[in-house]
Design an enzyme around this catalytic site. Sequence first.
Site, PDB file in Angstrom:
ATOM      1  N   ILE A 174      -6.667  12.596 -71.520  1.00  0.00           N
ATOM      2  CA  ILE A 174      -8.796  11.787 -71.850  1.00  0.00           C
ATOM      3  C   ILE A 174      -9.474  12.521 -72.741  1.00  0.00           C
ATOM      4  CG2 ILE A 174     -10.479  12.758 -70.066  1.00  0.00           C
ATOM      5  CD1 ILE A 174      -9.039  12.616 -67.855  1.00  0.00           C
TER       6      ILE A 174
ATOM      7  N   LEU B  99      -1.219  15.790 -68.567  1.00  0.00           N
ATOM      8  CA  LEU B  99      -0.920  17.467 -67.632  1.00  0.00           C
ATOM      9  C   LEU B  99      -0.509  16.688 -65.899  1.00  0.00           C
ATOM     10  CD1 LEU B  99      -2.898  19.869 -66.920  1.00  0.00           C
ATOM     11  CD2 LEU B  99      -4.754  18.262 -65.931  1.00  0.00           C
TER      12      LEU B  99
ATOM     13  N   LYS C 210     -13.581  22.283 -60.873  1.00  0.00           N
ATOM     14  CA  LYS C 210     -14.949  21.637 -60.967  1.00  0.00           C
ATOM     15  C   LYS C 210     -16.022  21.069 -60.156  1.00  0.00           C
ATOM     16  CE  LYS C 210     -11.834  20.475 -63.737  1.00  0.00           C
ATOM     17  NZ  LYS C 210     -12.072  20.059 -65.394  1.00  0.00           N
TER      18      LYS C 210
ATOM     19  N   ASP D 125     -10.331  22.025 -80.201  1.00  0.00           N
ATOM     20  CA  ASP D 125      -8.953  21.985 -79.279  1.00  0.00           C
ATOM     21  C   ASP D 125      -8.078  23.337 -79.321  1.00  0.00           C
ATOM     22  OD1 ASP D 125      -7.201  19.933 -77.135  1.00  0.00           O
ATOM     23  OD2 ASP D 125      -5.856  21.314 -77.635  1.00  0.00           O
TER      24      ASP D 125
ATOM     25  N   THR E 214      -1.797  11.036 -67.755  1.00  0.00           N
ATOM     26  CA  THR E 214      -2.472  12.139 -69.094  1.00  0.00           C
ATOM     27  C   THR E 214      -1.178  13.009 -69.150  1.00  0.00           C
ATOM     28  OG1 THR E 214      -3.202  13.514 -67.564  1.00  0.00           O
ATOM     29  CG2 THR E 214      -5.038  12.279 -68.698  1.00  0.00           C
TER      30      THR E 214
ATOM     31  N   ASN F  82     -14.976  18.405 -71.769  1.00  0.00           N
ATOM     32  CA  ASN F  82     -12.850  18.252 -71.361  1.00  0.00           C
ATOM     33  C   ASN F  82     -12.064  19.443 -71.269  1.00  0.00           C
ATOM     34  OD1 ASN F  82     -11.430  15.335 -70.433  1.00  0.00           O
ATOM     35  ND2 ASN F  82     -10.832  16.484 -72.610  1.00  0.00           N
TER      36      ASN F  82
ATOM     37  N   ASP G  66      -9.963  27.759 -78.302  1.00  0.00           N
ATOM     38  CA  ASP G  66      -9.362  28.388 -77.260  1.00  0.00           C
ATOM     39  C   ASP G  66     -11.007  28.167 -77.047  1.00  0.00           C
ATOM     40  OD1 ASP G  66      -9.221  29.246 -74.748  1.00  0.00           O
ATOM     41  OD2 ASP G  66      -7.805  31.056 -75.678  1.00  0.00           O
ATOM     42  N   VAL G  67     -10.960  27.592 -75.911  1.00  0.00           N
ATOM     43  CA  VAL G  67     -12.861  27.678 -74.761  1.00  0.00           C
ATOM     44  C   VAL G  67     -13.123  28.202 -74.312  1.00  0.00           C
ATOM     45  CG1 VAL G  67     -12.430  24.887 -75.546  1.00  0.00           C
ATOM     46  CG2 VAL G  67     -12.056  25.741 -73.698  1.00  0.00           C
TER      47      VAL G  67
ATOM     48  N   TYR H  79      -8.818  25.893 -58.393  1.00  0.00           N
ATOM     49  CA  TYR H  79      -9.265  24.863 -59.588  1.00  0.00           C
ATOM     50  C   TYR H  79     -10.603  23.525 -59.191  1.00  0.00           C
ATOM     51  CZ  TYR H  79      -8.646  20.054 -61.614  1.00  0.00           C
ATOM     52  OH  TYR H  79      -8.777  18.764 -62.226  1.00  0.00           O
TER      53      TYR H  79
HETATM   54  P1  NAD Z   1      -4.286  17.849 -70.507  1.00  0.00           P
HETATM   55  O1  NAD Z   1      -2.915  18.328 -70.210  1.00  0.00           O
HETATM   56  O2  NAD Z   1      -3.752  16.050 -70.739  1.00  0.00           O
HETATM   57  O3  NAD Z   1      -5.513  17.715 -72.064  1.00  0.00           O
HETATM   58  C1  NAD Z   1      -6.131  18.606 -72.139  1.00  0.00           C
HETATM   59  C2  NAD Z   1      -6.356  19.409 -73.925  1.00  0.00           C
HETATM   60  O4  NAD Z   1      -6.666  20.198 -73.843  1.00  0.00           O
HETATM   61  C3  NAD Z   1      -5.177  19.399 -74.385  1.00  0.00           C
HETATM   62  O5  NAD Z   1      -5.002  19.086 -75.582  1.00  0.00           O
HETATM   63  C4  NAD Z   1      -5.019  21.203 -74.102  1.00  0.00           C
HETATM   64  O6  NAD Z   1      -4.397  21.515 -75.646  1.00  0.00           O
HETATM   65  C5  NAD Z   1      -6.906  21.308 -74.350  1.00  0.00           C
HETATM   66  N1  NAD Z   1      -6.792  22.711 -73.528  1.00  0.00           N
HETATM   67  C6  NAD Z   1      -7.023  22.959 -72.486  1.00  0.00           C
HETATM   68  N2  NAD Z   1      -6.816  24.405 -72.155  1.00  0.00           N
HETATM   69  C7  NAD Z   1      -7.944  24.542 -73.551  1.00  0.00           C
HETATM   70  C8  NAD Z   1      -8.722  25.763 -73.945  1.00  0.00           C
HETATM   71  N3  NAD Z   1      -8.898  27.017 -73.130  1.00  0.00           N
HETATM   72  N4  NAD Z   1      -9.239  25.586 -74.839  1.00  0.00           N
HETATM   73  C9  NAD Z   1      -9.130  24.804 -76.169  1.00  0.00           C
HETATM   74  N5  NAD Z   1      -8.607  23.709 -75.314  1.00  0.00           N
HETATM   75  C10 NAD Z   1      -7.888  23.515 -74.258  1.00  0.00           C
HETATM   76  O7  NAD Z   1      -5.683  17.176 -69.318  1.00  0.00           O
HETATM   77  P2  NAD Z   1      -6.257  16.533 -68.620  1.00  0.00           P
HETATM   78  O8  NAD Z   1      -4.867  15.109 -68.090  1.00  0.00           O
HETATM   79  O9  NAD Z   1      -6.859  14.664 -69.950  1.00  0.00           O
HETATM   80  O10 NAD Z   1      -7.442  16.763 -68.092  1.00  0.00           O
HETATM   81  C11 NAD Z   1      -8.942  16.863 -69.140  1.00  0.00           C
HETATM   82  C12 NAD Z   1      -9.694  17.083 -68.255  1.00  0.00           C
HETATM   83  O11 NAD Z   1     -10.333  16.363 -67.104  1.00  0.00           O
HETATM   84  C13 NAD Z   1      -9.479  18.280 -67.536  1.00  0.00           C
HETATM   85  O12 NAD Z   1     -10.791  18.639 -67.253  1.00  0.00           O
HETATM   86  C14 NAD Z   1      -9.334  17.755 -66.347  1.00  0.00           C
HETATM   87  O13 NAD Z   1      -8.990  19.016 -64.815  1.00  0.00           O
HETATM   88  C15 NAD Z   1     -10.163  16.724 -65.932  1.00  0.00           C
HETATM   89  N6  NAD Z   1      -9.158  15.722 -65.141  1.00  0.00           N
HETATM   90  C16 NAD Z   1      -8.166  14.837 -64.646  1.00  0.00           C
HETATM   91  C17 NAD Z   1      -7.949  14.501 -64.144  1.00  0.00           C
HETATM   92  C18 NAD Z   1      -6.067  13.783 -64.710  1.00  0.00           C
HETATM   93  O14 NAD Z   1      -5.878  12.915 -63.381  1.00  0.00           O
HETATM   94  N7  NAD Z   1      -5.726  14.202 -65.617  1.00  0.00           N
HETATM   95  C19 NAD Z   1      -8.416  14.244 -62.727  1.00  0.00           C
HETATM   96  C20 NAD Z   1      -9.305  14.612 -62.662  1.00  0.00           C
HETATM   97  C21 NAD Z   1     -10.087  15.212 -63.571  1.00  0.00           C
END
Ligand code: NAD
Length: 251
Positions: free
Chosen positions: A17, A188, A155, A36, A186, A86, A59-60, A151
């Site tokens: 995302i 994830l 959220k 990131d 994604t 995000n 690392d956030v 989780y």
């Molecule tokens: P993803 O795993 O595909 O991408 C996440 C990115 O965040 C990666 O580049 C990862 O390296 C980075 N990251 C993770 N932990 C980190 C840390 N501690 N420090 C720095 N960087 C870090 O995930 P996504 O699906 O793109 O999800 C992004 C956000 O959207 C998340 O907060 C997730 O909860 C939320 N979300 C996703 C979905 C979905 O269906 N994919 C649905 C609802 C909410």
Amino acid sequence: MRFQERVVIITGGAQGIGAGCARVFSNEGARVAILDRDELAGRRFLDELGGQHLLEVVDVADIAQLHAAIDRVGSTLGRIDCLINNAGIHPPDTPIEQTTPEEAMRVMQINFISTYAASQYAMPFLRATRGTIINISSMTAILGQKNSAAYAASKGAQLSFTKALALETAPYGIRVNAILPSNVDTPLMRAWAASLPNPEEALERIAALQPIGRMAQPEEIGRICLFLASEDSSFITGQGIQADGGAALDY
Ligand code: NAD
């Protein structure tokens, strides 16, 4: 070109995302700063994106690193107009008896405390630009999710934080909103499916949860972010936008 000469910080912007958001803002002329922990994915993505964007490897969960990175972006690029919180993780589905409080704290640290901390550290810059904060929460904040209590709670924390902070920052012209996606295609999501016996069947089942019959693409969430970051949404603050393809309807 709704974001020309403006700066957006996207945590977790190397893929998924966050990367979808980066593409949308870059197309609108923004300078994008990606925070990131995955340096390789971040560099690869920025090479592909082109333009004059920035990667901070952090690392956030480490709030000292996060603070330093936000200050560096503000001083290097001269301003911050939007912060997109995000970065997040979704641990494998696990019942509460098998999730230790320490594991829950780690989820809260990455998914929520980083949102709180980054918002605080960006505040002086956002006051100067009358900028915006966008928190990527989840539909699980309001619907819950089985075997994902930590989780969903993280959220939910992002959503109530959004509302409280919007009240606090409205006098400075800073708007704060959240987006609650249901399912987005994604890495994830694909990693979660791959952990199951039949990944393809799992992805089809997830797609069918949305009445519109599919998951969102990351750029669709990016376009909502652009709306919330631009003057087009100038009267909207403290909201959780449900981006769920109708998934919560017709229960
Ligand atoms: P993803 O795993 O595909 O991408 C996440 C990115 O965040 C990666 O580049 C990862 O390296 C980075 N990251 C993770 N932990 C980190 C840390 N501690 N420090 C720095 N960087 C870090 O995930 P996504 O699906 O793109 O999800 C992004 C956000 O959207 C998340 O907060 C997730 O909860 C939320 N979300 C996703 C979905 C979905 O269906 N994919 C649905 C609802 C909410």
